[in-house]
Design a protein around this motif. Structure first.
Motif, mmCIF file in Angstrom:
data_model
loop_
_atom_site.group_PDB
_atom_site.id
_atom_site.type_symbol
_atom_site.label_atom_id
_atom_site.label_comp_id
_atom_site.label_asym_id
_atom_site.label_seq_id
_atom_site.Cartn_x
_atom_site.Cartn_y
_atom_site.Cartn_z
ATOM 1 N N ASP A 52 40.974 52.554 38.361
ATOM 2 C CA ASP A 52 41.727 51.570 37.580
ATOM 3 C C ASP A 52 42.615 52.239 36.532
ATOM 4 O O ASP A 52 43.740 51.789 36.297
ATOM 5 N N THR A 93 43.137 37.917 39.103
ATOM 6 C CA THR A 93 43.980 38.904 38.431
ATOM 7 C C THR A 93 44.380 40.026 39.385
ATOM 8 O O THR A 93 45.479 40.574 39.267
ATOM 9 N N PHE A 94 43.515 40.359 40.335
ATOM 10 C CA PHE A 94 43.844 41.371 41.331
ATOM 11 C C PHE A 94 45.035 40.936 42.178
ATOM 12 O O PHE A 94 45.963 41.707 42.411
ATOM 13 N N TYR A 125 32.065 42.073 36.386
ATOM 14 C CA TYR A 125 31.493 41.481 37.600
ATOM 15 C C TYR A 125 30.390 42.359 38.162
ATOM 16 O O TYR A 125 29.295 41.883 38.476
ATOM 17 N N SER A 164 38.298 38.146 38.642
ATOM 18 C CA SER A 164 38.792 39.479 39.006
ATOM 19 C C SER A 164 39.654 39.415 40.261
ATOM 20 O O SER A 164 40.661 40.123 40.354
ATOM 21 N N THR A 210 42.187 43.151 35.523
ATOM 22 C CA THR A 210 41.360 43.308 36.721
ATOM 23 C C THR A 210 40.283 44.355 36.498
ATOM 24 O O THR A 210 39.131 44.177 36.919
ATOM 25 N N GLN A 268 39.149 47.872 44.050
ATOM 26 C CA GLN A 268 38.585 46.570 44.431
ATOM 27 C C GLN A 268 37.755 46.695 45.702
ATOM 28 O O GLN A 268 36.700 46.070 45.825
ATOM 29 N N PHE A 300 33.107 36.060 36.975
ATOM 30 C CA PHE A 300 33.849 37.322 36.920
ATOM 31 C C PHE A 300 34.400 37.704 38.291
ATOM 32 O O PHE A 300 35.482 38.289 38.391
ATOM 33 N N LEU A 343 37.550 42.782 34.211
ATOM 34 C CA LEU A 343 36.793 41.728 34.890
ATOM 35 C C LEU A 343 35.968 42.270 36.050
ATOM 36 O O LEU A 343 34.849 41.805 36.280
ATOM 37 N N SER A 344 36.477 43.244 36.776
ATOM 38 C CA SER A 344 35.710 43.777 37.901
ATOM 39 C C SER A 344 34.526 44.607 37.415
ATOM 40 O O SER A 344 33.455 44.569 38.036
#
Length: 184
Positions: free
Chosen positions: A14, A101-102, A158, A98, A151, A66, A94, A154-155
């Motif tokens: 990321d 937003t991804f 998650y 995610s 992202t 992802q 989440f 949030l990921s």
């Protein structure tokens, strides 16, 4: 418990995606109108296309990040059932955010890369009027970078809440049974 190796790997991917998106914003191609040597027409001359490569690189690193999370967490839908309660609800929230937003980040990076790679090849005679040398709008890659950042957060959240919910899950035992009544 969440795997620190997975968290670190996703974080690195990321960060690379974010850095490439920011670099793409800073290195967007620009164009200028140039007159030919005989002064009969104008045409567009574009500078470097490096932002297209940066944008595609950011897109691929975000996709890889992802994909790693979805493989490790079995895309939230497969595998053992999660324990009921707050961590499962947070993991679901989440997960959905995610992915939202991804998709937005990927769309911004893809649109910016395609638009940056597109160069108008129009010529214009002096009596035709002004020539428009189209380039990618300022802020497209920056929006992609912002959504890469969202992202990433949030990921990671998650995966942590998913791991907590997976740790709280109840493993059913199939060994014994409760006799409800005896048959005679």
């Amino acid at each position: 418990m969440a795997s620190k190796l997975v968290l670190a790997l996703v974080f690195v991917f990321d960060v690379i995606a974010f850095a490439l998106a920011v670099a793409a914003e800073q290195r967007r191609s620009t164009a200028k109108v140039v007159t030919d040597s005989e002064n009969t027409y104008n045409y567009c001359v574009y500078d470097s296309d490096i932002a297209t490569g940066y944008g595609v690189g950011a897109l691929l690193f975000l996709l890889l990040s992802q994909a790693v999370l979805m493989v490790v967490s079995k895309c939230f839908c497969f595998g053992r059932s999660l324990g009921p309660g707050g961590p499962r609800a947070c993991a679901l929230l989440f997960f959905l955010l995610s992915w939202l937003t991804f998709v937005i980040a990927e769309a911004c990076l893809l649109a910016g890369s395609v638009r940056n790679a597109h160069h108008t090849r129009y010529r214009n005679m002096f009596f035709d009027g002004n020539l428009s040398c189209e380039t990618v709008r300022k802020g497209v890659f920056a929006a992609g970078a912002a959504f890469v950042f969202f992202t990433a957060i949030l990921s990671e959240l998650y995966y942590v809440t998913y791991a907590k919910a997976a740790g709280d899950s109840i493993i059913p035992s199939y060994g014994g049974s409760v006799g409800m009544s005896s048959y005679h």
